[in-house]
Enzyme design. Structure first.
Site, PDB file in Angstrom:
ATOM      1  N   ASN A 115       0.850  -1.194   0.000  1.00  0.00           N
ATOM      2  CA  ASN A 115       0.000   0.000   0.000  1.00  0.00           C
ATOM      3  C   ASN A 115       0.886   1.245   0.000  1.00  0.00           C
ATOM      4  OD1 ASN A 115       0.549   0.819   2.855  1.00  0.00           O
ATOM      5  ND2 ASN A 115      -0.295  -1.227   3.203  1.00  0.00           N
TER       6      ASN A 115
ATOM      7  N   LYS B 224       8.702 -17.157 -10.946  1.00  0.00           N
ATOM      8  CA  LYS B 224       7.914 -16.039 -11.483  1.00  0.00           C
ATOM      9  C   LYS B 224       6.696 -16.576 -12.240  1.00  0.00           C
ATOM     10  CE  LYS B 224       8.160 -12.160 -14.602  1.00  0.00           C
ATOM     11  NZ  LYS B 224       8.814 -11.626 -15.769  1.00  0.00           N
TER      12      LYS B 224
ATOM     13  N   ASP C 147      -3.728 -10.284  13.045  1.00  0.00           N
ATOM     14  CA  ASP C 147      -3.874  -8.880  13.430  1.00  0.00           C
ATOM     15  C   ASP C 147      -2.857  -8.588  14.544  1.00  0.00           C
ATOM     16  OD1 ASP C 147      -4.790  -6.433  14.767  1.00  0.00           O
ATOM     17  OD2 ASP C 147      -6.412  -6.571  13.306  1.00  0.00           O
ATOM     18  N   ILE C 148      -1.848  -7.804  14.199  1.00  0.00           N
ATOM     19  CA  ILE C 148      -0.740  -7.554  15.135  1.00  0.00           C
ATOM     20  C   ILE C 148      -1.227  -6.813  16.377  1.00  0.00           C
ATOM     21  CG2 ILE C 148       1.491  -6.371  15.373  1.00  0.00           C
ATOM     22  CD1 ILE C 148       1.568  -6.652  12.178  1.00  0.00           C
ATOM     23  N   LEU C 149      -1.983  -5.757  16.122  1.00  0.00           N
ATOM     24  CA  LEU C 149      -2.464  -4.912  17.217  1.00  0.00           C
ATOM     25  C   LEU C 149      -3.365  -5.705  18.154  1.00  0.00           C
ATOM     26  CD1 LEU C 149      -2.832  -2.130  18.460  1.00  0.00           C
ATOM     27  CD2 LEU C 149      -4.438  -1.569  16.635  1.00  0.00           C
TER      28      LEU C 149
ATOM     29  N   PHE D 272      -4.460   2.963  14.869  1.00  0.00           N
ATOM     30  CA  PHE D 272      -4.852   3.952  13.875  1.00  0.00           C
ATOM     31  C   PHE D 272      -5.976   3.334  13.048  1.00  0.00           C
ATOM     32  CE2 PHE D 272      -1.997   7.676  13.261  1.00  0.00           C
ATOM     33  CZ  PHE D 272      -1.150   7.450  14.334  1.00  0.00           C
TER      34      PHE D 272
END
Ligand code: PMT
Length: 403
Positions: A210, A288, A308-310, A325
């Protein structure tokens, strides 16, 4: 608690018998978390070998003003700028006299002139020399210029006399050194910050990512360090220099980021500003991927959920004060409040990323901070550095309320 965590101390060693105590002083300062560089006068190096202090401090000892090799590594001006505190122990009568006169006739006295850091002297001399009006006048002069005096103590002296002039013990000097630094809002706290994007590989040359630049997370790391915290910064691939005094861990994927964060635990405060990929390709192709007739109409890439790390870290038993966030393009406050609840957070920073002048890869940001009672604090648009300082101040206030 390490009261001198990451504080940079230049220890100046003058030529007195108390120089033997400076070896222990180095250890006491290191125990308190300081980084120590030693500068010795010629006299100092007659009483204790530079090698001893080099071995204890882990860095070469600086001896000469005109040593090309030493100047090439860390010259006297850099050393003067590097220091948060210059502590001279022992400070002999001669050294104090030279400092009082503003002489720059060796490395240590030059450094005292060149530094903006606090300079503290730990006098060590015979009691008669201490009482001498010339020494007392020199002490008045240096104190009037803002230099600090640590001691001396009274007692029996190496020369057999009894009286004032003994150097303070290393433990006392280390405490006084720590007292030179004001307690800041996050002194003694370990802050773990995630920053930047993650990259999820598809094959050896392609990945999903991203637009996160890491700027918000790096600004938070700087602000937390400014507030006195020890900072671990776990970052995805970004092109930013490491903030001074942060411990940086570079990772690529969400799973790497989780592993690095778990290894950095425990922490007091977690701030998750990273834009973590929620999904990753189920299989990373070993070779590839090729265009072939079977994929002429397009191809499906099957994705699986990333951890999910948080939520993982805020769900632990040794849970830190957890700040997330929420980057949203619609229903900002509703979605943010939902994430606050679902991820068991103390605060969430709602980021409206539909506005291109704030959020991803921009210089500025604007956000709303929401707490568990759904109170909202608005931080209007400004540089990410300023937003970071406001967020850190808010977090520091909240963490002191819950303690
Ligand atoms: O890096 P910059 O260019 O400066 O941009 C800053 C930013 C816009 C990336 C930053 O301010 C921001 O908003 N970060 C969160 C981005 C995001 O994608 O949030 P989210 O709503 O997907 O995730 C919510 C929270 O959970 C975030 O704290 C996120 O770090 C965390 N999370 C999400 C998914 C996951 N698998 N693990 C997580 O820890």
């Amino acid at each position: 608690m390490q009261r001198l965590y990451r504080k940079r101390i230049v220890l100046g060693v003058g030529g007195g018998i108390a120089a033997y105590k400076s070896a222990e002083l180095v250890r006491r300062l290191l125990e308190q978390g300081a980084e120590v560089r030693v500068v010795m006068t010629r006299g100092g190096s007659e009483f204790i070998t530079p090698l001893t202090l080099q071995a204890l401090s882990g860095h070469p000892v600086h001896l000469d003003l005109l040593d090309p090799a030493a100047e090439a590594a860390m010259g006297h001006i850099e050393l003067a700028r590097w220091a948060d505190l210059v502590l001279i122990a022992p400070a002999t009568a001669d050294l104090i006299a030279r400092i009082a006169q503003g002489l720059a006739n060796d490395l240590l006295t030059t450094l005292v002139l060149a530094t903006d850091a606090t300079v503290a002297l730990a006098p060590a001399m015979n009691q008669a020399m201490w009482r001498d009006p010339a020494t007392q006048a020199n002490l008045d002069t240096v104190q009037a210029r803002g230099l600090k005096l640590f001691g001396p103590a009274s007692g029996s002296q190496a020369c057999g006399d009894i009286g004032l002039g003994r150097m303070l013990e290393p433990t006392d000097l280390a405490h006084l050194a720590a007292d030179c630094f004001q307690r800041q809002a996050l002194t003694g706290k370990h802050v773990l910050i995630t920053a930047g994007p993650t990259q999820e590989n598809i094959d050896p040359v392609r990945y999903i990512t991203n637009h996160s630049s890491g700027k918000m997370g790096f600004a938070l790391a700087e602000a937390a360090i400014e507030a006195g915290a020890r900072v671990t910064l776990v970052t995805g691939p970004v092109h930013l220099p490491t903030p001074d005094r942060a411990s940086r861990i570079d990772v690529v994927s969400a799973r790497d980021m989780l592993a690095a964060c778990e290894a950095a635990m425990p922490c007091d405060i977690l701030i998750a500003s990273a834009a973590v990929a929620d999904y990753r390709p189920e299989v990373i192709a070993a070779q590839k991927l090729k265009k072939d007739p079977a994929t002429a109409d397009g191809m499906l890439l099957r994705m699986v959920r990333n951890p999910d790390i948080l939520a993982t870290l805020s769900g632990r038993q040794d849970r830190p004060f957890s700040v997330g966030f929420a980057a949203e393009t619609e229903n900002l406050l509703d979605y943010a409040a939902r994430k606050l609840r679902d991820k068991n957070l103390d605060l969430i920073v709602a980021n409206d990323v539909a506005n291109p002048s704030i959020g991803f890869n921009s210089e500025e940001n604007a956000c709303s901070v929401i707490d568990r009672q759904l109170n909202e604090t608005l931080l209007p648009q400004t540089s990410k550095g300023k937003i970071a300082r406001q967020l850190i101040a808010l977090i520091a206030t909240r963490i002191h309320q819950v303690q």
